[in-house]
Design an enzyme around this catalytic site. Structure first.
Site: not given
Ligand SMILES: Cc1cc2nc3c(=O)[nH]c(=O)nc-3n(C[C@H](O)[C@H](O)[C@H](O)COP(=O)(O)O)c2cc1C
Length: 343
Positions: A17, A71, A101
């Site tokens: 998400p 979510q 978050c």
């Molecule tokens: C731009 C952005 C928006 C995000 N929005 C959410 C969100 O709405 N809900 C959530 O659970 N995590 C959110 N995250 C976290 C991601 O879901 C994820 O947990 C985090 O980026 C780590 O994973 P990655 O290293 O693959 O990016 C967001 C991350 C980014 C970069």
């Protein structure tokens, strides 16, 4: 791996998400590229209850993108239960609760990762939401609030006892925000707990097919979730699924033109879904992050023009020039190797 009755197959790969990123058209593209399950951006429980139209629009699911998790986040039990029922009526496959978050406007008010400082409340909300709906409820959270409170092993069990059907752990604490490296050893410790029987989805820093494969083989998770590495590169799911099937990228290469087509489609759909001006603003994050535009010599001015273009035709013309003039010229000169992208 199964979440409730939803069978996601062996070693599933999820689209994380992401606020302002995982709208229904991006989710569908990621699904087409191989994501086994996709998540909406987080949806505020309070805004859902107030029937704010920009929020209720986020509940829209395209049948072709399923299975989809919606979510929600919030800080009080009653509104979270009410929001969960509204979400259930929108018929997602899964309802996911955000307890991860880290941003101030959410965690600072006690929602998202803020709930890691009030575990009894987190558990009360989770139990109440599970009881309120008939679809599987899952949770996404972090290791703990900070370095001194990495409580995830015990917390995972407590959340399981609340009746959730799967847990996603992002291997960072709230204090880390997005700094440092995701701690996959800690994610393994959650998985190694013999009392944990629900599926565990690992998340954090999966940027390559190799890292995704390692998450399964070395860290033992049941599923992996990819976030940032998909922005501007939804084809990462194609590459990851190929690697997990034991194939090399050469066996089913995605051409450069296919990748450009995917970005053009994202732009067109973004404009169609909102309007030309805001649709282009929305898509700039993807263009800015895309690996297609990394490492191109003397690209600065074109990059600035691409990220400043304010009409669809202007943006398409710039992409045409990059695809058909700039990259072929560089490839001919041998300055940049996009060979893996060639047909
Ligand atoms: C731009 C952005 C928006 C995000 N929005 C959410 C969100 O709405 N809900 C959530 O659970 N995590 C959110 N995250 C976290 C991601 O879901 C994820 O947990 C985090 O980026 C780590 O994973 P990655 O290293 O693959 O990016 C967001 C991350 C980014 C970069």
């Amino acid at each position: 791996m199964k979440i409730g009755n939803i069978d996601l197959g062996e070693r599933p790969v999820m689209l994380a998400p992401m606020e302002d990123v995982t709208d229904h058209s991006f989710r569908l593209i990621c699904k087409e590229q191989g994501a086994d399950m996709v998540y909406t951006e987080f949806v505020s429980a309070d805004a859902l209850i107030r029937n704010i139209s920009a929020t209720t629009r986020k509940l829209h699911i395209n049948p072709a993108e399923r299975p989809t998790a919606i979510q929600i986040y919030g800080r009080e039990t009653e509104p979270m239960v009410e929001a969960a029922k509204i979400v259930e009526a929108a018929k997602p496959d899964i309802l996911d609760i955000n307890f991860g978050c880290p941003v101030k406007k959410v965690a600072g008010k006690g929602a998202g990762a803020g709930m890691l400082r009030d575990i009894p409340k987190m558990l009360a909300i989770t139990s109440a939401v599970v009881k309120a709906v008939n679809i599987p409820v899952t949770v996404k959270t972090r290791l703990g609030w900070d370095h001194d409170s990495k409580i995830i092993v015990e917390l995972a069990e407590q959340l399981q006892d609340c009746g959730i059907s799967a847990l996603t752990v992002h291997g960072r604490t709230r204090s880390q925000m997005y700094t440092g490296e995701a701690d996959w050893e800690m994610i393994t410790r959650v998985k190694e707990n013999p009392r944990l029987t629900i599926p565990l989805i690992g998340n954090g820093d999966i940027t390559t097919p190799e890292k995704a494969a390692e998450a399964f083989s070395r860290y033992g998770v049941d599923g992996v979730m990819i976030g940032r590495a998909s922005i501007g590169a939804p084809w990462i799911f194609h590459d990851v699924k190929l690697a997990l099937a034991g194939k090399s990228p050469e066996e089913e290469p995605l051409s450069l033109s296919t990748k450009f087509s995917l970005l053009r489609r994202q732009i067109a759909e973004s404009i169609e879904n909102i309007d030309e001006y805001r649709g282009i603003l929305h898509i700039r994050r993807h263009l800015a992050a895309s690996p297609l535009f990394k490492g191109i010599p003397h690209f600065r001015d074109t990059r600035i023009a691409m990220l400043r273009a304010s009409t669809h035709s202007e943006l398409n013309a710039i992409l045409d020039r990059i695809e058909n003039e700039i990259l072929p010229a560089i490839n001919t000169a041998g300055e940049i190797n996009h060979n893996e992208n060639q047909e």
